[in-house]
Design a protein around this motif. Structure first.
Motif, PDB file in Angstrom:
ATOM      1  N   GLU A 118       0.860  -1.178   0.000  1.00  0.00           N
ATOM      2  CA  GLU A 118       0.000   0.000   0.000  1.00  0.00           C
ATOM      3  C   GLU A 118       0.898   1.230   0.000  1.00  0.00           C
ATOM      4  O   GLU A 118       1.788   1.355   0.835  1.00  0.00           O
ATOM      5  CB  GLU A 118      -0.896   0.018   1.233  1.00  0.00           C
ATOM      6  CG  GLU A 118      -1.807   1.233   1.291  1.00  0.00           C
ATOM      7  CD  GLU A 118      -2.644   1.238   2.560  1.00  0.00           C
ATOM      8  OE1 GLU A 118      -3.720   0.602   2.545  1.00  0.00           O
ATOM      9  OE2 GLU A 118      -2.199   1.858   3.536  1.00  0.00           O
TER      10      GLU A 118
ATOM     11  N   THR B 107       0.860   5.452   0.064  1.00  0.00           N
ATOM     12  CA  THR B 107       0.038   6.640   0.289  1.00  0.00           C
ATOM     13  C   THR B 107       0.901   7.895   0.315  1.00  0.00           C
ATOM     14  O   THR B 107       2.083   7.853   0.645  1.00  0.00           O
ATOM     15  CB  THR B 107      -0.743   6.550   1.618  1.00  0.00           C
ATOM     16  OG1 THR B 107       0.189   6.401   2.689  1.00  0.00           O
ATOM     17  CG2 THR B 107      -1.713   5.380   1.618  1.00  0.00           C
TER      18      THR B 107
ATOM     19  N   ILE C 262      -4.305   7.065  -1.039  1.00  0.00           N
ATOM     20  CA  ILE C 262      -3.695   6.039  -1.891  1.00  0.00           C
ATOM     21  C   ILE C 262      -3.103   6.696  -3.126  1.00  0.00           C
ATOM     22  O   ILE C 262      -3.706   7.575  -3.737  1.00  0.00           O
ATOM     23  CB  ILE C 262      -4.746   4.989  -2.315  1.00  0.00           C
ATOM     24  CG1 ILE C 262      -5.222   4.187  -1.110  1.00  0.00           C
ATOM     25  CG2 ILE C 262      -4.216   4.076  -3.411  1.00  0.00           C
ATOM     26  CD1 ILE C 262      -4.194   3.255  -0.521  1.00  0.00           C
ATOM     27  N   ASN C 263      -1.891   6.249  -3.507  1.00  0.00           N
ATOM     28  CA  ASN C 263      -1.219   6.769  -4.700  1.00  0.00           C
ATOM     29  C   ASN C 263      -0.841   5.592  -5.590  1.00  0.00           C
ATOM     30  O   ASN C 263      -0.093   4.710  -5.174  1.00  0.00           O
ATOM     31  CB  ASN C 263       0.021   7.575  -4.317  1.00  0.00           C
ATOM     32  CG  ASN C 263       0.684   8.183  -5.519  1.00  0.00           C
ATOM     33  OD1 ASN C 263       1.202   7.478  -6.376  1.00  0.00           O
ATOM     34  ND2 ASN C 263       0.685   9.504  -5.592  1.00  0.00           N
ATOM     35  N   ASN C 264      -1.375   5.583  -6.808  1.00  0.00           N
ATOM     36  CA  ASN C 264      -1.103   4.502  -7.751  1.00  0.00           C
ATOM     37  C   ASN C 264      -0.027   4.843  -8.769  1.00  0.00           C
ATOM     38  O   ASN C 264       0.236   4.058  -9.668  1.00  0.00           O
ATOM     39  CB  ASN C 264      -2.392   4.122  -8.488  1.00  0.00           C
ATOM     40  CG  ASN C 264      -3.401   3.484  -7.558  1.00  0.00           C
ATOM     41  OD1 ASN C 264      -3.073   2.576  -6.812  1.00  0.00           O
ATOM     42  ND2 ASN C 264      -4.626   3.971  -7.585  1.00  0.00           N
ATOM     43  N   GLU C 265       0.577   6.032  -8.654  1.00  0.00           N
ATOM     44  CA  GLU C 265       1.548   6.473  -9.650  1.00  0.00           C
ATOM     45  C   GLU C 265       3.002   6.265  -9.232  1.00  0.00           C
ATOM     46  O   GLU C 265       3.868   6.134 -10.088  1.00  0.00           O
ATOM     47  CB  GLU C 265       1.313   7.945  -9.977  1.00  0.00           C
ATOM     48  CG  GLU C 265      -0.061   8.193 -10.588  1.00  0.00           C
ATOM     49  CD  GLU C 265      -0.280   9.651 -10.896  1.00  0.00           C
ATOM     50  OE1 GLU C 265       0.604  10.247 -11.532  1.00  0.00           O
ATOM     51  OE2 GLU C 265      -1.322  10.188 -10.494  1.00  0.00           O
TER      52      GLU C 265
ATOM     53  N   LYS D 270       6.271   4.460  -8.279  1.00  0.00           N
ATOM     54  CA  LYS D 270       6.875   3.138  -8.445  1.00  0.00           C
ATOM     55  C   LYS D 270       8.281   3.191  -7.865  1.00  0.00           C
ATOM     56  O   LYS D 270       8.938   4.223  -7.910  1.00  0.00           O
ATOM     57  CB  LYS D 270       6.965   2.750  -9.917  1.00  0.00           C
ATOM     58  CG  LYS D 270       5.636   2.544 -10.585  1.00  0.00           C
ATOM     59  CD  LYS D 270       5.840   2.180 -12.036  1.00  0.00           C
ATOM     60  CE  LYS D 270       4.515   2.118 -12.758  1.00  0.00           C
ATOM     61  NZ  LYS D 270       4.705   1.883 -14.200  1.00  0.00           N
TER      62      LYS D 270
ATOM     63  N   LYS E 171       4.509  -0.957  -6.755  1.00  0.00           N
ATOM     64  CA  LYS E 171       3.573   0.159  -6.604  1.00  0.00           C
ATOM     65  C   LYS E 171       2.377  -0.296  -5.779  1.00  0.00           C
ATOM     66  O   LYS E 171       2.277  -1.473  -5.417  1.00  0.00           O
ATOM     67  CB  LYS E 171       3.128   0.691  -7.964  1.00  0.00           C
ATOM     68  CG  LYS E 171       2.355  -0.286  -8.801  1.00  0.00           C
ATOM     69  CD  LYS E 171       1.961   0.361 -10.110  1.00  0.00           C
ATOM     70  CE  LYS E 171       1.000  -0.548 -10.869  1.00  0.00           C
ATOM     71  NZ  LYS E 171       0.437   0.122 -12.017  1.00  0.00           N
ATOM     72  N   ASN E 172       1.487   0.626  -5.496  1.00  0.00           N
ATOM     73  CA  ASN E 172       0.305   0.321  -4.712  1.00  0.00           C
ATOM     74  C   ASN E 172      -0.479  -0.826  -5.346  1.00  0.00           C
ATOM     75  O   ASN E 172      -0.639  -0.894  -6.553  1.00  0.00           O
ATOM     76  CB  ASN E 172      -0.592   1.560  -4.616  1.00  0.00           C
ATOM     77  CG  ASN E 172      -1.781   1.306  -3.733  1.00  0.00           C
ATOM     78  OD1 ASN E 172      -1.651   1.126  -2.539  1.00  0.00           O
ATOM     79  ND2 ASN E 172      -2.961   1.261  -4.336  1.00  0.00           N
ATOM     80  N   GLY E 173      -0.957  -1.738  -4.506  1.00  0.00           N
ATOM     81  CA  GLY E 173      -1.795  -2.834  -4.961  1.00  0.00           C
ATOM     82  C   GLY E 173      -1.047  -4.066  -5.425  1.00  0.00           C
ATOM     83  O   GLY E 173      -1.655  -5.096  -5.695  1.00  0.00           O
TER      84      GLY E 173
ATOM     85  N   ARG F 239       8.316   8.761  -9.871  1.00  0.00           N
ATOM     86  CA  ARG F 239       7.134   9.443  -9.345  1.00  0.00           C
ATOM     87  C   ARG F 239       6.605  10.432 -10.357  1.00  0.00           C
ATOM     88  O   ARG F 239       7.339  10.893 -11.225  1.00  0.00           O
ATOM     89  CB  ARG F 239       7.488  10.178  -8.068  1.00  0.00           C
ATOM     90  CG  ARG F 239       8.550  11.241  -8.311  1.00  0.00           C
ATOM     91  CD  ARG F 239       8.765  12.115  -7.111  1.00  0.00           C
ATOM     92  NE  ARG F 239       9.751  13.120  -7.372  1.00  0.00           N
ATOM     93  CZ  ARG F 239       9.524  14.248  -8.027  1.00  0.00           C
ATOM     94  NH1 ARG F 239       8.340  14.500  -8.497  1.00  0.00           N
ATOM     95  NH2 ARG F 239      10.482  15.123  -8.222  1.00  0.00           N
TER      96      ARG F 239
END
Length: 109
Positions: free
Chosen positions: A40, A42, A47-50, A52, A72-74, A92
């Motif tokens: 996860e 953040t 939450i930040n999905n961008e 890596k 990355k997230n998830g 980022r």
């Protein structure tokens, strides 16, 4: 709610005198009963999905081993026990101000 394996607050920039590191060492080894680690990411609690990054293992002779790439997230990582993980090579999105981000590794049993 399960206890996290690690909670790491990291910087977008390399830490002083650490070359490619964006976080200090953290350990996963004490949580050896899990099969995987859920990631996860953040920024300011959101939450930040961008973002890596890579996760590397600090080796004493300076030849560190990158264990995970483009995390990355998830993402779900295979569990690997190490006392010397660190986050490096952060990719980022452009931001107007450089904020710290938080990585939480949660156990998957």
């Amino acid at each position: 709610m399960s206890r996290p394996i690690a909670v790491v607050v990291s910087s977008y920039t390399d830490l002083d005198d650490q070359r490619s590191r964006a976080s200090g060492n953290f350990s996963t080894i004490w949580f050896g009963t899990c099969k995987a680690m859920a990631v996860e990411v953040t920024v300011n609690g959101e939450i930040n999905n961008e973002i890596k990054f890579n996760m590397a293992i600090d080796i004493e002779n300076g030849e560190d081993i990158v264990k995970y790439y483009e995390v990355k997230n998830g993402v779900r990582l295979d569990y690997y026990g190490s006392n010397t993980f660190y986050i490096c090579n952060v990719d980022r999105p452009p931001l107007s101000e450089r904020e710290n981000f938080k990585v939480t590794l949660k156990p998957v049993v």
